[in-house]
Design a protein around this motif. Structure first.
Motif, PDB file in Angstrom:
ATOM      1  N   THR A  14       0.838  -1.210   0.000  1.00  0.00           N
ATOM      2  CA  THR A  14       0.000   0.000   0.000  1.00  0.00           C
ATOM      3  C   THR A  14       0.861   1.243   0.000  1.00  0.00           C
ATOM      4  N   ALA A  15       1.924   1.205   0.857  1.00  0.00           N
ATOM      5  CA  ALA A  15       2.789   2.378   0.962  1.00  0.00           C
ATOM      6  C   ALA A  15       3.522   2.641  -0.341  1.00  0.00           C
ATOM      7  N   VAL A  16       3.875   1.542  -1.072  1.00  0.00           N
ATOM      8  CA  VAL A  16       4.625   1.701  -2.316  1.00  0.00           C
ATOM      9  C   VAL A  16       3.722   2.240  -3.421  1.00  0.00           C
ATOM     10  N   SER A  17       2.521   1.692  -3.516  1.00  0.00           N
ATOM     11  CA  SER A  17       1.632   2.094  -4.611  1.00  0.00           C
ATOM     12  C   SER A  17       0.308   2.579  -4.063  1.00  0.00           C
ATOM     13  N   ALA A  18       0.246   3.869  -3.802  1.00  0.00           N
ATOM     14  CA  ALA A  18      -0.956   4.438  -3.184  1.00  0.00           C
ATOM     15  C   ALA A  18      -2.138   4.396  -4.131  1.00  0.00           C
ATOM     16  N   VAL A  19      -1.867   4.646  -5.403  1.00  0.00           N
ATOM     17  CA  VAL A  19      -2.975   4.704  -6.365  1.00  0.00           C
ATOM     18  C   VAL A  19      -3.601   3.330  -6.512  1.00  0.00           C
ATOM     19  N   GLU A  40      -9.165  15.681  -9.433  1.00  0.00           N
ATOM     20  CA  GLU A  40      -8.101  16.226  -8.596  1.00  0.00           C
ATOM     21  C   GLU A  40      -7.130  17.005  -9.472  1.00  0.00           C
ATOM     22  N   THR A  41      -6.913  18.254  -9.116  1.00  0.00           N
ATOM     23  CA  THR A  41      -6.073  19.114  -9.958  1.00  0.00           C
ATOM     24  C   THR A  41      -4.621  19.158  -9.509  1.00  0.00           C
ATOM     25  N   LEU A  42      -4.353  18.800  -8.255  1.00  0.00           N
ATOM     26  CA  LEU A  42      -2.976  18.891  -7.750  1.00  0.00           C
ATOM     27  C   LEU A  42      -2.113  17.755  -8.282  1.00  0.00           C
ATOM     28  N   GLN A  43      -0.939  18.097  -8.780  1.00  0.00           N
ATOM     29  CA  GLN A  43       0.034  17.121  -9.266  1.00  0.00           C
ATOM     30  C   GLN A  43       1.370  17.361  -8.563  1.00  0.00           C
ATOM     31  N   SER A  44       2.285  16.430  -8.749  1.00  0.00           N
ATOM     32  CA  SER A  44       3.604  16.543  -8.102  1.00  0.00           C
ATOM     33  C   SER A  44       4.322  17.835  -8.473  1.00  0.00           C
ATOM     34  N   GLU A  45       4.099  18.303  -9.724  1.00  0.00           N
ATOM     35  CA  GLU A  45       4.807  19.511 -10.155  1.00  0.00           C
ATOM     36  C   GLU A  45       4.327  20.786  -9.453  1.00  0.00           C
ATOM     37  N   HIS A  46       3.226  20.716  -8.724  1.00  0.00           N
ATOM     38  CA  HIS A  46       2.771  21.870  -7.945  1.00  0.00           C
ATOM     39  C   HIS A  46       3.550  22.025  -6.637  1.00  0.00           C
ATOM     40  N   LEU A 921      -5.637  10.385  -1.777  1.00  0.00           N
ATOM     41  CA  LEU A 921      -4.419  10.154  -0.984  1.00  0.00           C
ATOM     42  C   LEU A 921      -3.233   9.700  -1.828  1.00  0.00           C
ATOM     43  N   ARG A 922      -3.139  10.212  -3.061  1.00  0.00           N
ATOM     44  CA  ARG A 922      -1.955   9.934  -3.889  1.00  0.00           C
ATOM     45  C   ARG A 922      -0.755  10.687  -3.319  1.00  0.00           C
ATOM     46  N   PRO A 923       0.416  10.048  -3.200  1.00  0.00           N
ATOM     47  CA  PRO A 923       1.609  10.794  -2.739  1.00  0.00           C
ATOM     48  C   PRO A 923       2.015  11.823  -3.794  1.00  0.00           C
ATOM     49  N   LEU A 924       2.192  13.071  -3.374  1.00  0.00           N
ATOM     50  CA  LEU A 924       2.569  14.147  -4.289  1.00  0.00           C
ATOM     51  C   LEU A 924       3.966  14.681  -3.989  1.00  0.00           C
ATOM     52  N   LEU A 925       4.374  14.620  -2.727  1.00  0.00           N
ATOM     53  CA  LEU A 925       5.691  15.135  -2.326  1.00  0.00           C
ATOM     54  C   LEU A 925       6.208  14.279  -1.180  1.00  0.00           C
ATOM     55  N   ASP A 926       7.481  13.934  -1.219  1.00  0.00           N
ATOM     56  CA  ASP A 926       8.128  13.249  -0.097  1.00  0.00           C
ATOM     57  C   ASP A 926       9.588  13.684  -0.094  1.00  0.00           C
ATOM     58  N   VAL A 927       9.918  14.619   0.802  1.00  0.00           N
ATOM     59  CA  VAL A 927      11.264  15.191   0.843  1.00  0.00           C
ATOM     60  C   VAL A 927      11.825  15.045   2.252  1.00  0.00           C
ATOM     61  N   TYR A 928      13.070  14.586   2.346  1.00  0.00           N
ATOM     62  CA  TYR A 928      13.743  14.558   3.647  1.00  0.00           C
ATOM     63  C   TYR A 928      14.176  15.983   3.952  1.00  0.00           C
ATOM     64  N   TYR A 929      13.627  16.562   5.019  1.00  0.00           N
ATOM     65  CA  TYR A 929      13.889  17.975   5.311  1.00  0.00           C
ATOM     66  C   TYR A 929      14.805  18.150   6.513  1.00  0.00           C
ATOM     67  N   LEU A 930      14.360  17.696   7.687  1.00  0.00           N
ATOM     68  CA  LEU A 930      15.219  17.803   8.864  1.00  0.00           C
ATOM     69  C   LEU A 930      14.814  16.749   9.874  1.00  0.00           C
ATOM     70  N   PRO A 931      15.774  16.185  10.608  1.00  0.00           N
ATOM     71  CA  PRO A 931      15.416  15.176  11.605  1.00  0.00           C
ATOM     72  C   PRO A 931      14.838  15.841  12.850  1.00  0.00           C
ATOM     73  N   LEU A 932      14.033  15.099  13.577  1.00  0.00           N
ATOM     74  CA  LEU A 932      13.488  15.610  14.841  1.00  0.00           C
ATOM     75  C   LEU A 932      14.578  15.493  15.898  1.00  0.00           C
ATOM     76  N   THR A 933      15.295  16.592  16.113  1.00  0.00           N
ATOM     77  CA  THR A 933      16.403  16.554  17.074  1.00  0.00           C
ATOM     78  C   THR A 933      15.987  17.016  18.451  1.00  0.00           C
ATOM     79  N   ASN A 934      14.828  17.660  18.564  1.00  0.00           N
ATOM     80  CA  ASN A 934      14.370  18.084  19.890  1.00  0.00           C
ATOM     81  C   ASN A 934      12.862  18.293  19.885  1.00  0.00           C
ATOM     82  N   MET A 935      12.321  18.395  21.089  1.00  0.00           N
ATOM     83  CA  MET A 935      10.875  18.563  21.252  1.00  0.00           C
ATOM     84  C   MET A 935      10.380  19.910  20.745  1.00  0.00           C
ATOM     85  N   ARG A 936      11.268  20.901  20.691  1.00  0.00           N
ATOM     86  CA  ARG A 936      10.854  22.230  20.241  1.00  0.00           C
ATOM     87  C   ARG A 936      10.309  22.172  18.812  1.00  0.00           C
ATOM     88  N   ILE A 937      10.986  21.444  17.947  1.00  0.00           N
ATOM     89  CA  ILE A 937      10.520  21.314  16.566  1.00  0.00           C
ATOM     90  C   ILE A 937       9.177  20.594  16.549  1.00  0.00           C
TER      91      ILE A 937
END
Length: 1096
Positions: A14-19, A40-46, A921-937
């Motif tokens: 399921t996680a690999v192929s949402a569609v 649905e009008t939203l695509q990955s390029e948005h 629930l199609r995946p449109l974006l999946d980017v590694y941004y920052l790790p959770l290094t503290n509770m503040r984030i």
């Protein structure tokens, strides 16, 4: 033989192929198939993720610089950050990759460039002529440590002093070393038997560029003749030197020392100081020396045409001033002003009318960089008032404990908040314009307004205008003023639910349309506020106390004591009426002496004057139960159309009618299930296990800390629940007993499968992944709403997901978001005639569902820590499902609008930011941004509409980012420009007689002295040149100044085949990169060696 869990395999697919999973789920559900036809009008390029701006005070500042022509201020930090400030609204954030502390900054005045010196002994040249500054060149010193730098005005040669006492000279155009070196032993010769210590000061004589003043830490100062390569004079003093400053005529200089003294020297009299001053020393009788004082860390000596010079210094207080705040001292003629600061002074600079060191300086202001603030002092006005700071540097005035972000707010909201906030401004500021006025604003491409709300540890709430990538404080609300302040520690018996900060804000629920505000605090208190433009005096603060406990009816606890039965709604056994003026609690202790029915905080019983802005509508407090403190509130929601507020914790849920001031619902979590409870529960004694009721600890199903409390939200003590699995499987008794309310959502929708029309209801999500529905039966509007009771009842509907429920939302048949019903704001304190009209009004419901045909459906979107589901209503069939993460968990999920469509945005603990289309629930974006290094984030990250998001990147700074491709494309236009074309002021006129008799400034051909032809090549092993990422483009961008002309010539040489040099530079860059990575990794290892990964 290995066993396969077929369910987990399917989940993985399921996680690999949402569609694929979504379409297969849709095929299984024959009912409601036409809803899957939503376009649905939203695509990955948005989608594209990028940082936009950083607001707030630079965390852990370490260096300061100012360009007096461009009027730009630069601040460096201990983490390698660089913040540049121009006129209000023009600011910029850059980061050195190494993360080493910035020890010094030097502007190339009016050239659009800046040199930074770092603690890892690197120098960097920044190009400020582009909207996002970049490094053009770097120079890494290998054998010596950098301690001080000096770049004379309109010079391309940078003097670099080192720990060994030597001075090297760097060409800032090519960023290469000159062969000219001033060695420490040559500088001091036989004047001292020992090493003079590191170089703490370098400056050229204002009237003679050929004379260089060098200050050594031990107390020796040398005036070096650059042409003859020898010392003209040597000045020795017993006390260590911290800083040196010239008089503009070049005949005198002043030194600050470690014993709190200032020594003024005549250049041609090296034997002893012309004058010694101890600014804060007690003058003793009999001509004895004054008592030693604390070191004077910095001194500046600035002259004026019309009067006495200014001597400005930091430090130097006497040792007997224990507990006195840090001070800046301004000595002007016979007057000495001591200006106390709130925090310790990192650095200060005097702003002067001229950039030329050989002219009267005419100082007009002092910039003081403090540990947690930036202060500007007006030197031209009596009393030295400070300037009102226009930058948003007060985010951390009290530590931020929670954050909410709202985009596309009603247009009248920001002016309304600004008008009430304007009354709160302090008086007594300087009347002059803010002197840091460089740069130009960017082009505003956003038409919508944005508001950020921050909750703080002292109970204050701040509203910020965040429109068009700027930030400005609008209004501040102090929630703590409703409570009695404890005068001493013995007087606070009830606030011990937390060790400190009992008023800290945990959750904010705000309705922008009606302006109703509700907050939940750390002491299990809820306050509802109504916005008003009129001042009122509240004689009696309306208050409710709620006894919310977790027990099972008629079960004997292991202690053998009888547990009181949980009251059911409408039984009246709760203290539900408004408590009279004296606010007595029902009972202060139970029969066995345990604290009972006592709230954690005491509400004031005197009349309360409330200024225009947010005014208290109702205070609700959870009370102690049989010696057990109330558990902290984990979720909160308010609805202005229904006049209801609801909140929950790990014990249960309570609903309050804030119009009638009554408790409508008070249920343990188990009772919400009724007979449908899927778990086998066990009774527990409340005093056997205590949930950690600390500030912002993660309330999770599994933490039991006997007789223990967490610290406040601002403490560094972290609950270890972030390191545990967030599995929703229920195995332990304690996990079952810990089921907390984690999400609440008011809406007008279908509550049961058999419903034919939508009705008002409340959807409740728990930490065990259960979603339940409570039906609301509201009386008619107007006067009837205040007289007839609201009837609430659980519907019996139960939905299940994996992981704690985080967010819920509803879509109509077109796939548009169904907003909760709300009132539009109107002034509450009206005339009687207006009130009569108001009684006849019906609260506005903007829910599209109210006008829908009976046959039309709705979709419910539910996001949990592990997965998301889209449920068709009223059939309650799951039509789409997406497993968001298997190994981590979602920290924040928001259903947001973007490009006239909507999507689900998630931030995971593993650092990934993801978006999914709705409803499929199609995946449109999946980017590694920052790790959770503290509770503040974790506690401050939030998404909002139009592709905006933010989080608290440090205790003092907000980082904003966008996940919208359109915003990323427009960002360059929106950013302000730091560099503007400004003509350099004319040099001071030497005058006829000075020119005739040689009394004027002496110029120096530094090229002749420091160039390769005169001084030879520098040792290659001493420093490595590393080309910066701003490289060629940056040099071309800077090609209009003096530096640029030479840079272009050097570029032409490079392009004519000097390949060997390029190869050497690339090798050096690779070596430096490897060395930097090795050091960084080692530092990280040392930093986190004894810490858990989730700790600060």
């Amino acid at each position: 033989m290995r066993k396969f869990n077929i369910r987990k395999v399917l989940d993985g697919l399921t996680a690999v192929s949402a569609v694929a999973s979504a379409s297969s789920a849709a095929q299984q559900q024959q009912t409601g198939n036409r809803e899957t036809e939503i376009q649905e009008t939203l695509q990955s390029e948005h989608f594209q993720l990028c940082k936009t701006v950083r607001h707030g005070f630079p965390y852990q500042p370490s260096a300061l610089a100012f360009d007096p022509v461009q009027k730009i201020l630069a601040i460096g930090t201990q983490t390698g950050a660089l913040r540049l400030f121009g006129r209000p609204g023009v600011e910029c954030y850059c980061q050195h990759d190494s993360g080493a502390a910035v020890i010094q900054l030097q502007f190339l005045i009016n050239e659009g460039a800046l040199v930074s010196a770092l603690a890892d002994d690197t120098l960097h040249l920044w190009n400020l002529r582009q909207k996002r500054p970049a490094i053009l060149h770097s120079l890494k010193f290998n054998r010596e440590r950098i301690t001080f730098c000096h770049l004379p005005f309109q010079s391309k040669w940078l003097y670099v002093g080192t720990e060994r006492g030597n001075i090297h000279i760097v060409n800032v155009e090519s960023f290469t070393l000159s062969g000219y070196v001033i060695m420490w032993n040559k500088a001091i010769e036989l004047s001292s038997k020992s090493h003079p210590g590191p170089v703490v000061h370098i400056s050229d004589n204002p009237m003679d560029e050929g004379k260089l003043l060098i200050g050594f830490e031990s107390g020796t100062v040398v005036l070096w003749d650059l042409k003859s390569k020898k010392a003209d004079y040597r000045y020795t003093h017993d006390e260590a030197i911290h800083s040196v400053a010239w008089h503009h005529e070049g005949k005198q200089f002043i030194c600050s020392h470690s014993d709190g003294t200032l020594t003024i020297w005549n250049v041609k009299s090296p034997t002893k100081p012309f004058q010694t001053i101890t600014p804060h020393g007690k003058q003793l009788k009999d001509g004895k020396k004054p008592e030693p004082c604390k070191p004077i860390l910095k001194v500046e000596y600035k002259t004026t045409r019309a009067g006495e010079p200014f001597i400005i210094l930091s430090g130097g207080l006497s040792y007997d001033t224990v507990g006195r705040r840090p001070c800046l001292t301004v000595m002007h003629g016979k007057s000495t002003a001591v200006l106390e600061m709130d925090y310790s002074i990192v650095d200060f600079l005097t702003l002067c009318e001229t950039p030329y060191p050989n002219d009267f300086q005419e100082p007009y202001a002092v910039v003081v960089l403090l540990e947690k603030d930036l202060v500007l002092i007006d030197l031209a006005q009596n009393g030295y008032p400070i300037f009102e700071n226009p930058y948003p540097l007060t985010i951390h005035e009290s530590p931020v404990t929670c954050c909410e972000y709202f985009a596309d707010c009603p247009v009248d909201l920001i002016p309304a908040l600004y008008s009430v906030g304007a009354r709160q401004k302090r008086q007594g500021y300087s009347k002059k314009e803010w002197p840091i006025s460089g740069g130009n604003w960017g082009v505003i491409t956003q038409s919508y307004s944005e508001i950020i709300i921050t909750g703080h540890a002292d109970g204050s709430i701040k509203f910020w205008d965040a429109s068009a990538i700027t930030l400005q404080v609008l209004y501040k609300l102090k929630t703590a003023k409703v409570f009695e302040k404890s005068r001493n520690k013995d007087d606070r018996p009830n606030t011990d639910i937390v060790d400190e900060d009992p008023y800290a804000i945990q959750i904010i629920s705000w309705c922008p349309e009606s302006r109703m505000l509700c907050i939940a605090g750390v002491s299990a208190h809820v306050i509802i506020y109504r916005f008003s433009k009129q001042e009122v005096t509240t004689e009696v603060i309306p208050m409710l106390e709620v006894r919310l406990l977790y027990e099972i009816n008629d079960v004997e606890t292991p202690d053998g004591e009888q547990v009181p039965p949980v009251p059911t709604p409408g039984t009246g056994s709760n203290p539900q009426s408004i408590v009279p003026q004296s606010h007595p609690s029902t009972s202060s202790s139970s029969s066995d002496g345990l604290r009972d029915n006592v709230p954690c905080l005491k509400v004031k019983n005197s009349p309360l004057k409330q200024s225009p802005g947010y005014q208290i509508e109702l205070v609700i407090q959870l009370v102690w139960v049989s010696g057990e403190p109330p558990q902290q509130i984990t979720s909160l929601a308010i609805n202005s159309a229904y006049g209801l507020v609801v909140f929950g914790n790990c014990n249960g849920i309570a609903m309050v009618d804030y119009l009638q001031k009554t408790v409508l619902l008070n249920l343990g979590t188990i009772e919400l299930y009724g007979s449908n409870d899927p778990y086998r529960r066990e009774p527990r004694s409340p005093r056997k296990t205590r949930q950690p009721s600390g500030g912002l600890c993660d309330i999770n199903e599994g933490t039991v800390v006997p007789e223990d409390r967490c610290k406040s939200p601002t403490s560094d003590v972290k609950d270890n629940s972030f390191s545990r699995s967030r599995s929703s499987s229920v195995t332990s008794i304690d996990k079952e007993s810990r089921e907390a309310i984690s999400a609440l959502h008011f809406c007008e929708t279908f509550t049961r499968k058999a419903d034919t029309s939508p009705s008002p209801c409340l959807w409740v999500g728990t930490t065990l992944g259960t979603v339940l529905v409570i039906v609301l039966n509201l009386p008619p509007g107007g006067e009837q709403r205040l007289l007839q009771p609201v009837i609430v009842s659980p519907s019996g509907t139960i939905l299940r997901l994996k992981g704690a429920i985080l967010r819920m939302a509803f879509l109509d048949t077109t796939g548009s978001l169904v907003p909760p019903a709300h009132e539009t704001w109107r002034e509450h304190h009206e005339d009687k005639d207006e009130k009569e009209k108001a009684k006849k009004r019906r609260p506005v419901s903007v829910s599209p569902s109210s006008s829908q045909e009976i046959s039309e459906n709705q979709y419910q979107v539910i996001c949990s820590e592990k997965q998301a589901k889209v449920i068709s209503l009223p059939s309650q069939n799951c039509i789409y499902k997406q497993n968001i993460t298997e190994t981590s968990f979602v920290l924040r999920g928001d259903i947001v609008s973007l490009s006239n469509s909507i999507c689900l945005a998630c931030f995971c603990a593993n650092g990934h930011i993801m978006t999914f289309s709705l409803p499929s629930l199609r995946p449109l974006l999946d980017v590694y941004y920052l790790p959770l290094t503290n509770m503040r984030i974790a506690r401050t990250f939030c998404f909002t509409d139009n592709g905006q998001a933010l989080y608290l990147v440090s205790p003092t700074e907000i980082q904003r980012l966008t996940y919208s491709q359109e915003t990323c494309e427009n960002l360059q236009e929106m950013l302000g420009e730091l560099f503007t074309l400004v003509e350099t002021p004319e040099a001071p006129n030497r005058g006829f007689f000075k020119g005739l008799f040689g009394g004027g400034a002496q110029s120096l051909d530094r090229e002749e002295l420091f160039g390769e032809s005169a001084s030879g090549k520098a040792s290659r092993s001493l420093a490595q040149h590393i080309p910066g990422p701003g490289g060629i483009e940056g040099v071309k961008g800077a090609a209009s100044g003096v530096v640029g002309e030479l840079a272009r010539a050097r570029l032409a040489l490079d392009e004519r085949g000097q390949k060997l040099g390029e190869l050497e530079e690339k090798t050096a860059a690779m070596l430096y990169s490897a060395d930097s990575f090795s050091k960084h990794a080692h530092e990280m290892m040392l930093k986190y060696k004894d810490k858990k990964w989730y700790q600060f």
